[in-house]
Write a protein that holds these residues in place. Structure first.
Motif, mmCIF file in Angstrom:
data_model
loop_
_atom_site.group_PDB
_atom_site.id
_atom_site.type_symbol
_atom_site.label_atom_id
_atom_site.label_comp_id
_atom_site.label_asym_id
_atom_site.label_seq_id
_atom_site.Cartn_x
_atom_site.Cartn_y
_atom_site.Cartn_z
ATOM 1 N N ILE A 250 0.854 -1.197 0.000
ATOM 2 C CA ILE A 250 0.000 0.000 0.000
ATOM 3 C C ILE A 250 0.884 1.239 0.000
ATOM 4 N N LYS A 251 0.565 2.159 -0.921
ATOM 5 C CA LYS A 251 1.249 3.455 -0.962
ATOM 6 C C LYS A 251 0.180 4.530 -1.129
ATOM 7 N N GLY A 252 -0.029 5.298 -0.066
ATOM 8 C CA GLY A 252 -1.037 6.361 -0.128
ATOM 9 C C GLY A 252 -2.422 5.781 -0.384
ATOM 10 N N ASN A 253 -3.037 6.242 -1.484
ATOM 11 C CA ASN A 253 -4.396 5.752 -1.804
ATOM 12 C C ASN A 253 -4.365 4.689 -2.902
ATOM 13 N N GLU A 254 -3.196 4.036 -3.063
ATOM 14 C CA GLU A 254 -3.086 2.955 -4.042
ATOM 15 C C GLU A 254 -2.686 1.657 -3.354
ATOM 16 N N ALA A 255 -3.174 0.549 -3.913
ATOM 17 C CA ALA A 255 -2.832 -0.770 -3.362
ATOM 18 C C ALA A 255 -2.377 -1.681 -4.496
ATOM 19 N N LEU A 256 -1.393 -2.521 -4.215
ATOM 20 C CA LEU A 256 -0.967 -3.553 -5.145
ATOM 21 C C LEU A 256 -1.610 -4.849 -4.665
ATOM 22 N N ILE A 257 -2.449 -5.434 -5.536
ATOM 23 C CA ILE A 257 -3.196 -6.636 -5.165
ATOM 24 C C ILE A 257 -2.597 -7.843 -5.879
ATOM 25 N N SER A 258 -2.217 -8.862 -5.100
ATOM 26 C CA SER A 258 -1.742 -10.126 -5.678
ATOM 27 C C SER A 258 -2.977 -10.971 -5.982
ATOM 28 N N THR A 259 -3.342 -11.076 -7.277
ATOM 29 C CA THR A 259 -4.617 -11.696 -7.648
ATOM 30 C C THR A 259 -4.470 -13.188 -7.925
ATOM 31 N N ASN A 260 -5.616 -13.858 -8.014
ATOM 32 C CA ASN A 260 -5.645 -15.315 -8.190
ATOM 33 C C ASN A 260 -4.893 -15.774 -9.430
ATOM 34 N N ARG A 261 -5.173 -15.070 -10.563
ATOM 35 C CA ARG A 261 -4.638 -15.578 -11.819
ATOM 36 C C ARG A 261 -3.869 -14.535 -12.609
ATOM 37 N N SER A 262 -4.175 -13.272 -12.341
ATOM 38 C CA SER A 262 -3.643 -12.210 -13.203
ATOM 39 C C SER A 262 -2.408 -11.521 -12.643
ATOM 40 N N GLY A 263 -1.806 -12.111 -11.615
ATOM 41 C CA GLY A 263 -0.576 -11.537 -11.074
ATOM 42 C C GLY A 263 -0.843 -10.322 -10.203
ATOM 43 N N ASP A 264 0.177 -9.496 -10.015
ATOM 44 C CA ASP A 264 0.060 -8.299 -9.184
ATOM 45 C C ASP A 264 -0.559 -7.165 -10.002
ATOM 46 N N LEU A 265 -1.644 -6.601 -9.503
ATOM 47 C CA LEU A 265 -2.339 -5.524 -10.203
ATOM 48 C C LEU A 265 -2.467 -4.309 -9.295
ATOM 49 N N LEU A 266 -2.244 -3.131 -9.879
ATOM 50 C CA LEU A 266 -2.283 -1.874 -9.134
ATOM 51 C C LEU A 266 -3.670 -1.253 -9.231
ATOM 52 N N SER A 267 -4.136 -0.676 -8.119
ATOM 53 C CA SER A 267 -5.469 -0.101 -8.096
ATOM 54 C C SER A 267 -5.526 1.074 -7.128
ATOM 55 N N SER A 268 -6.421 2.016 -7.397
ATOM 56 C CA SER A 268 -6.716 3.019 -6.377
ATOM 57 C C SER A 268 -7.567 2.338 -5.304
ATOM 58 N N ILE A 269 -7.548 2.893 -4.098
ATOM 59 C CA ILE A 269 -8.388 2.367 -3.018
ATOM 60 C C ILE A 269 -9.653 3.213 -2.967
ATOM 61 N N SER A 270 -10.801 2.560 -2.806
ATOM 62 C CA SER A 270 -12.055 3.294 -2.691
ATOM 63 C C SER A 270 -11.907 4.366 -1.609
ATOM 64 N N PRO A 271 -12.272 5.639 -1.899
ATOM 65 C CA PRO A 271 -12.056 6.731 -0.933
ATOM 66 C C PRO A 271 -12.558 6.422 0.468
ATOM 67 N N SER A 272 -13.701 5.725 0.565
ATOM 68 C CA SER A 272 -14.262 5.431 1.895
ATOM 69 C C SER A 272 -13.494 4.322 2.611
ATOM 70 N N GLN A 273 -12.589 3.641 1.872
ATOM 71 C CA GLN A 273 -11.851 2.519 2.464
ATOM 72 C C GLN A 273 -10.369 2.826 2.673
ATOM 73 N N VAL A 274 -9.957 4.050 2.341
ATOM 74 C CA VAL A 274 -8.549 4.421 2.559
ATOM 75 C C VAL A 274 -8.253 4.343 4.052
ATOM 76 N N GLY A 275 -7.170 3.668 4.399
ATOM 77 C CA GLY A 275 -6.818 3.483 5.807
ATOM 78 C C GLY A 275 -7.407 2.221 6.413
ATOM 79 N N LYS A 276 -8.321 1.564 5.677
ATOM 80 C CA LYS A 276 -8.972 0.357 6.206
ATOM 81 C C LYS A 276 -8.401 -0.925 5.593
#
Length: 370
Positions: A250-276
């Motif tokens: 996690i960096k700021g409002n972005e998260a790197l998600i290790s997914t089931n099949r598609s490898g590591d994918l970068l995403s913004s975090i939903s504003p209401s879920q930042v910090g959660k």
């Protein structure tokens, strides 16, 4: 015509025996707003409308209209008017008589009633149709007459319970525009119940998305579509591809998600879920079909998905391409129709790209049922 007044729901619970139909609803509707409750059948949205109209008493909490507590005030004493699904026009009364019925009840003369009905007919673009019977009108015209009849009572708040559901698709789309224009013209508060996302997104100033008696998110249509607060909202409102995995970084409002099949994918975090979200948490990442784009392979990119084409469907204004997806579910990409015959061949490997700002990550949770 009355100007719209605010409607406030504070800690509203509605129970039927052991069944909780509405749980802890807190909603502040501004005066003059077009506000929609959106959700699947049985989620509690009509129950809330009945409580606002006075046909149902909340088990707990307070409803205020124009700042006034509505406890103990019946439907006929509230500054509201309700439009039902079936419209309930009187078949043997002329259109103008239907519209001005509330004035007849209060003892207004036929001349006064006709004058007011004609004013409202002009406002709903049915000038000169007052002497017809409801059976002589089209579905959309009947809809407008029902609105005019409700407005004739000079309500501060107009309550609409899925009023367009019986109309065919094109007429429904046309009436969405008309209804919004009427609301802006009269300036009163509209509270609208619907399970149709298109209706809620196109007409509303603000939308409350409900699931099983709980309000998951209240926001503008744009924010609900682009920044859903929960997996349910993300999967119920519009189409979405879901990628399941764990938070790797996690960096700021972005998260790197290790997914089931598609490898590591970068995403913004939903504003209401930042910090959660924390590293190691189970997460879901959502990408809209229209946010995926074709391009050359970039193996090191964290915003690239490589997948095999399963099927392709031509939908007129666009092509829908279905690809081998994450965790066994297919991924859908939407490509505008630019005059091409097709986008891909079955079995072809495509490289799909997206902007991390157009992907949204949040803690794993319940999806809307397929």
């Amino acid at each position: 015509m009355s100007s719209g007044v605010a409607v406030d729901l504070e800690d509203i619970w509605i129970r039927f025996g052991d069944f909780v139909a509405v749980k802890e609803a807190n909603v502040a509707i501004k005066g003059g707003d077009f506000f929609s409750f959106l959700g699947p059948s049985g989620c509690g949205k009509t129950t809330i409308l009945r409580a606002v109209s006075g046909f149902l008493d909340p088990s707990q909490g307070q409803i205020r209209i124009g700042g006034k507590d509505m406890s103990g005030i019946g439907p006929n004493k509230r500054p509201t008017a309700l439009i039902f699904q079936n419209l309930a026009l009187f078949p043997l009364m002329k259109v103008w008589e239907n519209i001005s019925f509330s004035m007849e009840v209060t003892g207004a003369s036929a001349k006064q009633r006709r004058k007011r009905a004609d004013e409202l007919l002009d406002m709903i673009a049915l000038d000169g149709q007052g002497d017809k019977l409801p059976s002589e009108l089209s579905g959309g015209q009947k809809q407008r007459v029902a609105i005019a009849r409700a407005l004739c009572a000079n309500p501060d708040v107009l309550l609409l319970d899925e009023p367009l559901s019986a109309l065919d698709l094109k007429l429904r789309q046309h009436m969405r525009t008309e209804l919004r224009e009427i609301q802006q013209r009269v300036g009163i508060t509209f509270i609208y119940i619907t399970h149709d996302q298109g209706e809620a997104l196109t007409m509303s100033d603000n939308v409350a998305v409900m699931k099983a008696g709980v309000i998951d998110q209240i926001d503008t249509g744009h924010n609900i579509y682009d920044h859903p607060a929960t997996p349910f909202v993300a999967s119920f409102v519009g189409e979405n591809n879901v990628f399941r995995g764990r938070v790797k970084e996690i960096k700021g409002n972005e998260a790197l998600i290790s997914t089931n099949r598609s490898g590591d994918l970068l995403s913004s975090i939903s504003p209401s879920q930042v910090g959660k979200l924390a590293v190691g948490d189970d997460a879901m990442m959502f990408i809209r079909p229209e946010a995926l784009q074709l391009g050359p392979a970039k193996k090191s990119s964290k915003t690239t998905i490589s997948a095999n084409v399963i099927n392709e469907e031509f939908e007129g204004n666009s092509f829908s391409v279905f690809l081998e997806g994450d965790g066994g579910k297919s991924v859908k990409m939407s490509v505008p129709n630019g005059g091409q015959d097709k986008i891909s061949d079955r079995g072809e490997v495509l490289s799909l790209h997206y902007n991390a700002n157009n992907a949204v990550a949040m803690p794993a949770g319940e999806l809307a049922s397929e």
